[in-house]
Design a protein around this motif. Sequence first.
Motif, PDB file in Angstrom:
ATOM      1  N   SER A  55       0.839  -1.193   0.000  1.00  0.00           N
ATOM      2  CA  SER A  55       0.000   0.000   0.000  1.00  0.00           C
ATOM      3  C   SER A  55       0.873   1.240   0.000  1.00  0.00           C
ATOM      4  O   SER A  55       1.881   1.294   0.699  1.00  0.00           O
ATOM      5  CB  SER A  55      -0.921  -0.002   1.216  1.00  0.00           C
ATOM      6  N   THR A  56       0.455   2.245  -0.779  1.00  0.00           N
ATOM      7  CA  THR A  56       1.269   3.449  -0.931  1.00  0.00           C
ATOM      8  C   THR A  56       0.501   4.702  -0.540  1.00  0.00           C
ATOM      9  O   THR A  56      -0.730   4.736  -0.545  1.00  0.00           O
ATOM     10  CB  THR A  56       1.758   3.604  -2.380  1.00  0.00           C
ATOM     11  N   ASN A  57       1.261   5.734  -0.229  1.00  0.00           N
ATOM     12  CA  ASN A  57       0.714   7.035   0.128  1.00  0.00           C
ATOM     13  C   ASN A  57       1.669   8.085  -0.404  1.00  0.00           C
ATOM     14  O   ASN A  57       2.888   7.940  -0.255  1.00  0.00           O
ATOM     15  CB  ASN A  57       0.571   7.159   1.649  1.00  0.00           C
TER      16      ASN A  57
END
Length: 116
Positions: A55-57
């Motif tokens: 998961s990325t931000n």
Amino acid sequence: VQLQASGGGLVQPGGSLRLSCAASGSIFKINVMGWYRQAPGKQRELVAAITSGGSTNYADSVKGRFTISRDNAKNTVFLQMNSLKPEDTAVYYCSYRQVPGTRDYWGQGTQVTVSS
């Protein structure tokens, strides 16, 4: 945990750079690795982060231009920076935090300068 970052340098506006950061030591399987940056006279800010699950931000200012990725087998995180702007100039720091956890580990920082 020790973090070793590399890949900074001087690039012209519109150019690209790829940063790498290798983590070593007591690496927890579930973790978050990321990149922060600090420009002169400004606070350190998050650029991008990625969990061990992928998961990325991203900071709004880099969305669509920067891509964070990682190689879990090598405990390494990458930051591909495209369409660089002068305002991207800063010292970039990689970070590591195990999950759950509250302590952040930091790399030594690598200078990115975008200038013609």
